[in-house]
Design an enzyme around this catalytic site. Structure first.
Site, PDB file in Angstrom:
ATOM      1  N   GLN A  48     100.527  24.326  76.163  1.00 54.03           N
ATOM      2  CA  GLN A  48     101.414  23.629  75.221  1.00 54.03           C
ATOM      3  C   GLN A  48     102.473  22.820  75.950  1.00 54.03           C
ATOM      4  O   GLN A  48     102.590  21.607  75.777  1.00 54.03           O
ATOM      5  CB  GLN A  48     102.111  24.654  74.315  1.00 54.03           C
ATOM      6  CG  GLN A  48     101.176  25.390  73.385  1.00 54.03           C
ATOM      7  CD  GLN A  48     101.922  26.344  72.448  1.00 54.03           C
ATOM      8  OE1 GLN A  48     103.122  26.584  72.595  1.00 54.03           O
ATOM      9  NE2 GLN A  48     101.200  26.896  71.491  1.00 54.03           N
ATOM     10  N   GLU A 118     111.751  23.451  80.663  1.00 54.46           N
ATOM     11  CA  GLU A 118     111.343  24.847  80.430  1.00 54.46           C
ATOM     12  C   GLU A 118     112.144  25.786  81.325  1.00 54.46           C
ATOM     13  O   GLU A 118     112.885  25.332  82.201  1.00 54.46           O
ATOM     14  CB  GLU A 118     109.837  24.995  80.681  1.00 54.46           C
ATOM     15  CG  GLU A 118     109.003  24.263  79.642  1.00 54.46           C
ATOM     16  CD  GLU A 118     107.514  24.374  79.884  1.00 54.46           C
ATOM     17  OE1 GLU A 118     107.063  25.378  80.452  1.00 54.46           O
ATOM     18  OE2 GLU A 118     106.804  23.442  79.502  1.00 54.46           O
ATOM     19  N   HIS A 241     104.579  36.131  79.025  1.00 56.92           N
ATOM     20  CA  HIS A 241     105.335  35.034  78.393  1.00 56.92           C
ATOM     21  C   HIS A 241     106.278  35.661  77.385  1.00 56.92           C
ATOM     22  O   HIS A 241     105.873  36.509  76.586  1.00 56.92           O
ATOM     23  CB  HIS A 241     104.376  34.058  77.711  1.00 56.92           C
ATOM     24  CG  HIS A 241     105.025  32.745  77.393  1.00 56.92           C
ATOM     25  ND1 HIS A 241     106.035  32.624  76.465  1.00 56.92           N
ATOM     26  CD2 HIS A 241     104.826  31.502  77.888  1.00 56.92           C
ATOM     27  CE1 HIS A 241     106.425  31.360  76.409  1.00 56.92           C
ATOM     28  NE2 HIS A 241     105.702  30.656  77.261  1.00 56.92           N
ATOM     29  N   ARG A 287     111.094  33.291  83.527  1.00 59.92           N
ATOM     30  CA  ARG A 287     110.343  34.114  82.575  1.00 59.92           C
ATOM     31  C   ARG A 287     110.425  35.612  82.797  1.00 59.92           C
ATOM     32  O   ARG A 287     110.461  36.391  81.852  1.00 59.92           O
ATOM     33  CB  ARG A 287     108.872  33.738  82.663  1.00 59.92           C
ATOM     34  CG  ARG A 287     108.530  32.768  81.625  1.00 59.92           C
ATOM     35  CD  ARG A 287     107.122  32.397  81.685  1.00 59.92           C
ATOM     36  NE  ARG A 287     107.107  31.035  81.192  1.00 59.92           N
ATOM     37  CZ  ARG A 287     106.051  30.278  81.158  1.00 59.92           C
ATOM     38  NH1 ARG A 287     104.909  30.729  81.610  1.00 59.92           N
ATOM     39  NH2 ARG A 287     106.124  29.071  80.685  1.00 59.92           N
TER      40      ARG A 287
END
Ligand code: FAD
Ligand code: SIN
Length: 532
Positions: A48, A118, A241, A287
């Site tokens: 994505q 991100e 994730h 993350r």
């Protein structure tokens, strides 16, 4: 494909890595792309966020390198990181020339690439096609490949095992000379000889009960390589994730980190932005840190999920920037423009894999491994978001360039056909499904985001007996795709546990309550497992 065939290059997998390699070697010889399901089905297809690459005048290679090293928690190989980061723009240019179209935005009178942001990135540097980047990449690469007369594509064909000279009984000049492949529709096992075999089989998310990965991700490449005597490394670093959609209708659906890149904030059930006190980058921290904080929040509160709040953005913005996520949420009765999205962490990415050079070469001549299946040293102990598509693109191109220049090795003659058991008792199928579920549940419970030695040892012990059961089944029964995957899952799960048990510290994605600190006394080292 006939029962026995020969190609110059055999590519296992049709994601970003496999297709890029195939396109680049096709000018030099015959290529078979062998893929387990339909040609587009891959982790790549579901990507994505996009591809990290320095393209803006406000960004620099040094910053991308620094962000990657910081996320990787001391274990990235800096020379590898720099090489891949610096080669990115040239490969992206080729991808665009091939037909890939990235989202753009207006800047005064001109249009420029719309760069996303991100977790762990200090700059906007993610090239994307709205929130369906992977689907667009697959489509561009498959369209280009379809035009090439040297390439044959075999869908619904699952690679079982690599063929090496050693396995054929030779004592000298060990190399990979082909692969046994199951034609899933007919049940026939074919022998495919090759001068070079590329493993581009992706990751192993399916080893865990909850994952963002599609069903192809069963670690087949790592398992095949290990059985062929090739070392694997850093399998303890499984990336979870932080934000998988939590809804019964939406198993495995990712809510891209790009949502947090556009200002989305993680909140608990009481509405508190709990990342504020955890890391200076708050909801956009790397993350590993975000996933652990969510895990802790869920355990502390007893809630089933946390929430991602992007209600400060307008509906028009969300519909345009995140059309797939917006639609999926609506399908589940969640209007992300006015209410927060329920999310949980899920297994997402395998940072380790088959040990390779930065060109994707393994230590077995004739065998290459590129993409999520490989371990070049780029990701270290925690992959920086959107660096995986970049790695697949760059390293596949490099491997193709090297292989094209090499003198072709001698062709291996007289490869025997595959032999397998003939028994087929449908009642016993329940054993396969039971073992599948058990592996995935035990990995989730004992080898998840927060680990302990005791739980890892418990997992190791159970995996040993599961492995014995699967081996017995494997040799007696007729080959099916489920059986191939089960055998690979149990091996890959064991490799993850063995790597985790041998790291006596917490670093990046590997966090254990028994060694909660990072060991700063010795230089950080990779965990390498070498088959006997
Ligand atoms: P894949 O794309 O997974 O392809 C593997 C191929 O191998 C498939 O065709 C599969 O069918 C085939 N295969 C597997 N086993 C066999 C077998 N035994 N025989 C024959 N064929 C086999 N990364 C980013 O950089 N940016 C992102 O935005 C991003 N978003 C993501 C979103 C999601 C939901 C997921 C799951 C991952 C995302 N990632 C992202 C990670 C990234 O998509 C993958 O790491 C990358 O696409 C891997 O590419 P690959 O070519 O190595 O493997
Ligand atoms: C995402 O869009 O959040 C996934 C990005 C990645 O895994 O690199």
């Amino acid at each position: 494909m006939a029962a026995s065939h020969r190609y110059d290059y055999v590519v296992l997998g049709s994601g970003m890595a496999g297709l890029t390699f195939a396109l680049n070697v096709a000018e030099k010889g015959s290529v078979a792309v062998i893929t387990k399901k339909n040609r587009a089905e891959s982790n790549t297809n579901y990507a994505q966020g996009g591809i990290a690459c320095v393209t803006s005048s406000e960004d620099t290679f040094d910053l991308h390198v620094r962000d990657t090293l910081e996320a990787g928690a001391g274990l990235c190989h800096e020379d590898v990181v720099r090489g891949i980061v610096e080669e990115g723009p040239a490969r992206i240019k080729e991808l665009i020339e091939l037909g890939m179209s990235f989202s753009e935005r207006e800047n005064g009178d001109t249009r420029e690439l719309d760069l996303g942001r991100e977790g762990g990135h200090s700059k906007r540097r993610i090239l994307h096609a709205k929130d369906v980047t992977g689907r667009e990449i697959e489509s561009a690469l498959l369209t280009a490949l379809a035009l090439h007369p040297n390439v044959e594509m075999f869908e619904n064909h699952a690679a079982i095992d690599l063929i090496t000279r050693r396995k054929l009984g030779f004592t000298t000049d060990n190399r990979c000379v082909g692969v046994y492949v199951l034609d899933v529709a007919t049940g026939v096992v074919k022998t495919v000889a090759a001068q070079h075999v590329l493993l581009a089989t992706g990751g192993c998310g399916k080893v865990y009960l909850y994952t963002t990965n599609p069903s192809i991700a069963t670690g087949d490449g790592v398992a095949m390589a290990y059985r062929a005597g090739v070392p694997v490394a850093n399998m303890e670093f499984i990336q979870f994730h932080p934000t998988c959609l939590f809804h019964p209708k939406a198993q495995s659906f990712l809510i891209s980190e790009a949502v947090r890149g556009e200002g989305g904030v993680l909140r608990n059930g009481a509405g508190t932005a709990f990342m504020d006190g955890v890391h200076p980058k708050k909801s956009l921290a790397p993350r590993d840190i975000v996933a652990r904080a969510i895990d802790a929040e869920i355990k502390r509160s007893g809630a089933e999920c946390v929430y991602l709040d992007i209600t400060h953005q307008s509906r028009a913005f969300l519909q345009n920037r995140f059309p797939a996520i917006y639609a999926k949420c609506l399908e589940c009765g969640i209007d992300m423009a006015v209410e927060p999205i329920p999310v949980v962490p899920a297994a997402h990415y395998q940072c380790g894999g088959v040990l390779t050079t930065p060109q994707g070469r393994t230590n077995l001549p004739g065998l290459w491994a590129v993409g999520e299946v490989g371990c070049t040293g780029l990701h270290g102990a925690n992959r920086l978001a959107s660096n995986s598509l970049l790695e697949a693109l760059v390293v596949a191109h490099r491997a193709a360039e090297v292989v094209k220049q090499e003198k072709a090795p001698p062709k291996q003659k007289n490869i025997p056909p595959w032999e397998s058991g003939q028994a087929q008792d449908p009642d016993e199928l329940v054993v396969i499904y039971h073992n599948w579920r058990e592996i995935r549940q035990l990995m989730w419970d004992y080898v998840g985001i927060v680990r302990t030695t005791k739980r890892l040892q418990r997992a190791a012990s159970r995996l040993r007996s599961l492995s014995d059961e699967v081996q017995e089944y494997y040799w007696n029964y007729k080959m099916t795709c489920d059986l191939i995957e089960l055998r690979n899952l149990v091996l890959v799960a064991s490799l993850i546990v063995d790597c985790a048990l041998s790291r006596h510290e917490s670093r990046g994605l590997h966090f254990t309550l028994d060694y909660p600190k990072t060991d700063d006394h010795a230089p950080p080292s990779d965990t390498v497992l070498r088959p006997e």
